[in-house]
Design an enzyme around this catalytic site. Structure first.
Site, PDB file in Angstrom:
ATOM      1  N   TYR A 223      -8.870   5.103 -12.788  1.00 43.92           N
ATOM      2  CA  TYR A 223      -8.956   5.861 -11.693  1.00 43.92           C
ATOM      3  C   TYR A 223      -8.412   7.069 -11.653  1.00 43.92           C
ATOM      4  CZ  TYR A 223      -6.840   0.810 -11.018  1.00 43.92           C
ATOM      5  OH  TYR A 223      -6.623  -0.196 -11.347  1.00 43.92           O
TER       6      TYR A 223
ATOM      7  N   CYS B 248      -9.639   4.353 -29.943  1.00 47.90           N
ATOM      8  CA  CYS B 248     -10.766   4.215 -30.225  1.00 47.90           C
ATOM      9  C   CYS B 248     -11.968   4.814 -28.911  1.00 47.90           C
ATOM     10  CB  CYS B 248     -12.058   4.012 -31.093  1.00 47.90           C
ATOM     11  SG  CYS B 248     -10.581   3.849 -32.934  1.00 47.90           S
ATOM     12  N   GLU B 249     -11.412   6.148 -27.835  1.00 45.89           N
ATOM     13  CA  GLU B 249     -12.569   6.154 -27.015  1.00 45.89           C
ATOM     14  C   GLU B 249     -12.355   7.600 -27.031  1.00 45.89           C
ATOM     15  OE1 GLU B 249     -12.923   4.324 -23.539  1.00 45.89           O
ATOM     16  OE2 GLU B 249     -13.333   2.108 -24.183  1.00 45.89           O
TER      17      GLU B 249
ATOM     18  N   GLY C   4       0.496  -0.971   0.216  1.00 46.40           N
ATOM     19  CA  GLY C   4      -0.426   0.270   0.087  1.00 46.40           C
ATOM     20  C   GLY C   4       0.663   1.205   0.100  1.00 46.40           C
TER      21      GLY C   4
ATOM     22  N   ARG D  19      -4.555   3.057 -16.637  1.00 45.97           N
ATOM     23  CA  ARG D  19      -4.914   4.272 -15.239  1.00 45.97           C
ATOM     24  C   ARG D  19      -5.479   5.455 -14.793  1.00 45.97           C
ATOM     25  NH1 ARG D  19      -1.741   5.469 -11.420  1.00 45.97           N
ATOM     26  NH2 ARG D  19      -2.748   4.477  -9.777  1.00 45.97           N
TER      27      ARG D  19
ATOM     28  N   PRO E 109       4.938  -5.375  -0.372  1.00 43.37           N
ATOM     29  CA  PRO E 109       4.548  -4.190  -1.240  1.00 43.37           C
ATOM     30  C   PRO E 109       4.595  -4.097  -2.540  1.00 43.37           C
ATOM     31  CG  PRO E 109       6.791  -4.490  -0.367  1.00 43.37           C
ATOM     32  CD  PRO E 109       5.958  -5.595   0.122  1.00 43.37           C
ATOM     33  N   GLY E 110       3.736  -3.502  -3.501  1.00 45.56           N
ATOM     34  CA  GLY E 110       4.166  -3.612  -5.431  1.00 45.56           C
ATOM     35  C   GLY E 110       4.020  -2.750  -5.998  1.00 45.56           C
ATOM     36  N   ARG E 111       3.858  -2.092  -5.793  1.00 48.78           N
ATOM     37  CA  ARG E 111       3.685  -0.354  -6.234  1.00 48.78           C
ATOM     38  C   ARG E 111       5.129   0.619  -5.730  1.00 48.78           C
ATOM     39  NH1 ARG E 111      -0.588   3.131  -8.255  1.00 48.78           N
ATOM     40  NH2 ARG E 111      -1.955   2.017  -6.111  1.00 48.78           N
TER      41      ARG E 111
HETATM   42  N1  LLP Z   1      -1.251  -7.359  -1.102  1.00 48.22           N
HETATM   43  C1  LLP Z   1      -2.093  -7.602  -1.259  1.00 48.22           C
HETATM   44  C2  LLP Z   1      -3.539  -8.470  -1.167  1.00 48.22           C
HETATM   45  C3  LLP Z   1      -3.441  -6.483  -2.185  1.00 48.22           C
HETATM   46  O1  LLP Z   1      -3.955  -6.730  -3.007  1.00 48.22           O
HETATM   47  C4  LLP Z   1      -2.571  -5.590  -3.061  1.00 48.22           C
HETATM   48  C5  LLP Z   1      -2.705  -4.829  -4.513  1.00 48.22           C
HETATM   49  C6  LLP Z   1      -1.224  -5.206  -2.484  1.00 48.22           C
HETATM   50  C7  LLP Z   1      -0.358  -6.675  -1.367  1.00 48.22           C
HETATM   51  C8  LLP Z   1      -0.046  -4.466  -3.584  1.00 48.22           C
HETATM   52  O2  LLP Z   1      -0.070  -3.218  -2.757  1.00 48.22           O
HETATM   53  P1  LLP Z   1       0.146  -2.478  -3.031  1.00 48.22           P
HETATM   54  O3  LLP Z   1       1.889  -1.781  -2.698  1.00 48.22           O
HETATM   55  O4  LLP Z   1       0.825  -2.364  -4.679  1.00 48.22           O
HETATM   56  O5  LLP Z   1       0.155  -0.862  -3.068  1.00 48.22           O
HETATM   57  N2  LLP Z   1      -4.566  -1.539  -9.891  1.00 48.22           N
HETATM   58  C9  LLP Z   1      -4.138  -0.406  -9.244  1.00 48.22           C
HETATM   59  C10 LLP Z   1      -3.693  -1.129  -7.446  1.00 48.22           C
HETATM   60  C11 LLP Z   1      -4.947  -2.228  -6.793  1.00 48.22           C
HETATM   61  C12 LLP Z   1      -4.491  -3.134  -5.818  1.00 48.22           C
HETATM   62  C13 LLP Z   1      -4.591  -4.359  -5.509  1.00 48.22           C
HETATM   63  N3  LLP Z   1      -3.958  -5.079  -4.558  1.00 48.22           N
HETATM   64  C14 LLP Z   1      -3.703   0.613  -9.188  1.00 48.22           C
HETATM   65  O6  LLP Z   1      -3.182   0.696 -10.532  1.00 48.22           O
HETATM   66  O7  LLP Z   1      -3.555   1.755  -8.914  1.00 48.22           O
END
Ligand code: LLP
Length: 450
Positions: free
Chosen positions: A347, A374-375, A261, A343, A304-306
């Site tokens: 969003y 085309c949007e 997050g 995105r 962490p992802g993003r």
């Molecule tokens: N853990 C779980 C259970 C999750 O569902 C997610 C993200 C993460 C970790 C990683 O979260 P992050 O660190 O990336 O915030 N597509 C959307 C974001 C969707 C996130 C889904 N879950 C966007 O482009 O903003």
């Protein structure tokens, strides 16, 4: 609310819009990690996803350093943000594990030579096929989302004569201030067990599901979070629940997964904390709560992802047609858009950009960057101040490392771009550009229609 952050002395990777080592070179072109972006666009064509390995590694190292103060930390990269073989291998070499949500993500790991000993399987509707595949490949644990999954995972483990480690995903009832679609911790969510249902789950696990080994609890409160206190709140809910369950059921849960997050800086107004700030908050909260509840320090998972990949990524496009509506708006069209970066249309996400080629002495103007799909909604950036744009200019859009390639599509049958990894002057392709043959390879033309 984020005022205290404004005075940071040195910004960390996720607090910067641009990758480390971004500058204008002697030709006046944008250069990142020793690579001239105009040359890069010429050689590899546009649209092009680019990942800067130096920035990526710095962020991974920051995560490691920040959480090194709590030895019992396991870092899992949330692969939904960006899953490719080479990116996975970089994180695996860092010692990170992975949060996966599908067979495809698992398959990518396995085909990169990465086993599942540090992998957690998340998601709210895992199929039997996915569950079996994960168990057959010795996944470390599942984060179980609901009652059906408890049964399916138990049945599957039983069939294979295994006892499967699991966490229970709970909905902690915490609201964070992010986009509605990427919030997950509030009570009204499709994910996880709400707290009143946890006891029934425990009863089933302890009495009936003998092939499940419950070791901890998992929660994830949302994505692109700019607050810190939500993490302390989350940890407090998780640890209180662990204490309550341990006492009530005479068990010994001692693992928590707090999800991901942490936010990043897409535009100047964004003001996320650094991973060091978050780590300090998390660790303090664990220690305080454990002291209060008389609990042993738990094993801590973070996902962490993003924040691990976003700031090291950027996209290059070539500017094509330009449409001026006098007194209203100037649209500048690029050769990509909502299929390579959905995105903004999904969003209302905002991005920062710059023209990469030398624009010395160009006047500034307010432009709207339109995609080629085309949007009408395919607008990448609305009202951004840029150097006056001309057909053939190269546009660099920052912070596209997360949730762009992984959410890309072939809308309008437009080919998916390539991705290159750059590192101090070196460039390597890590995803090849899709070909027209690949685009139709799964199409079946019926004989009777020929
Ligand atoms: N853990 C779980 C259970 C999750 O569902 C997610 C993200 C993460 C970790 C990683 O979260 P992050 O660190 O990336 O915030 N597509 C959307 C974001 C969707 C996130 C889904 N879950 C966007 O482009 O903003």
């Amino acid at each position: 609310m984020h005022q205290e952050n404004k005075n940071r002395e040195t910004k960390k990777v996720n607090q910067n819009i641009k990758p480390l080592n971004t500058k204008r070179n002697e030709k006046g072109n944008l250069e990142i990690s020793g690579v001239d972006l105009v040359e890069l666009a010429k050689t590899y064509k546009t649209p092009l996803y680019v990942m800067d390995e130096v920035t990526l590694r710095q962020m991974a190292q920051d995560y490691k350093d920040a959480f090194s103060k709590y030895e019992k930390t396991r870092i899992l990269f949330a692969s939904k943000a960006l899953m490719t073989k080479s990116i996975a291998k970089i994180f695996s070499n860092f010692g990170f594990g992975f949060d996966v949500v599908s067979m495809g993500e698992i398959y990518t790991l396995l085909s990169s030579g990465i086993g599942l000993s540090k992998v957690s399987f998340n998601g709210n509707n895992k199929s039997i096929e996915e569950i079996e595949y994960a168990i057959d490949n010795n996944i470390d644990h599942f984060s179980v989302d609901n009652f059906l999954e408890l049964k399916l995972i138990n049945d599957s483990a039983k069939k294979k004569n295994k006892v499967q480690k699991i966490h229970l995903r709970i909905t902690p009832g915490i609201e964070c201030h992010t986009h509605e679609y990427i919030k997950t911790g509030q009570i009204d969510s499709k994910f996880g067990f709400d707290l009143p249902k946890v006891d029934s789950a425990l009863e089933l696990i302890l009495k009936e599901y003998k092939n499940l080994n419950l070791v901890g609890l998992h929660a994830h409160i949302g994505s692109q979070i700019f607050e810190k206190d939500v993490y302390s709140d989350e940890i407090s809910v998780l640890l209180k629940e662990i204490k309550r369950l341990n006492d009530k059921f005479n068990i010994n849960l001692n693992e928590i997964n707090i999800g991901g997050g942490l936010g990043v800086t897409y535009v100047e107004e964004d003001n996320p904390y650094s991973v060091f700030d978050i780590a300090d908050t998390v660790i303090k909260s664990i220690k305080d709560n454990c002291a209060k509840l008389n609990l042993e320090y738990p094993l801590l998972y973070i996902e962490p992802g993003r924040s691990l990949v976003c700031s090291s990524g950027f996209s290059l496009y070539t500017i094509g047609s330009i449409k001026t509506i006098e007194g209203i708006r100037k649209y500048v069209a690029i050769d990509g858009g909502m299929a390579d970066n959905p995105r903004p249309s999904m969003y209302q996400a905002k991005y920062s950009a710059e023209i990469a080629n030398n624009k010395k002495n160009a006047k500034k103007e307010t432009l709207t960057i339109a995609g080629k799909f085309c949007e009408s909604g395919d607008i990448l950036i609305k009202d951004i101040e840029l150097d006056e744009a001309k057909q053939g200019d190269i546009l660099c859009v920052y912070d596209t490392g997360a949730y762009c390639y992984s959410m890309s599509s072939n809308y309008n049958r437009i080919l998916k771009p390539a991705m290159v990894l750059i590192n101090q002057g070196k460039v390597d392709t890590i995803i090849k550009r899709q070909t027209l043959e690949q685009l139709i390879e799964n199409d079946v033309l019926l004989d009777r229609l020929k």
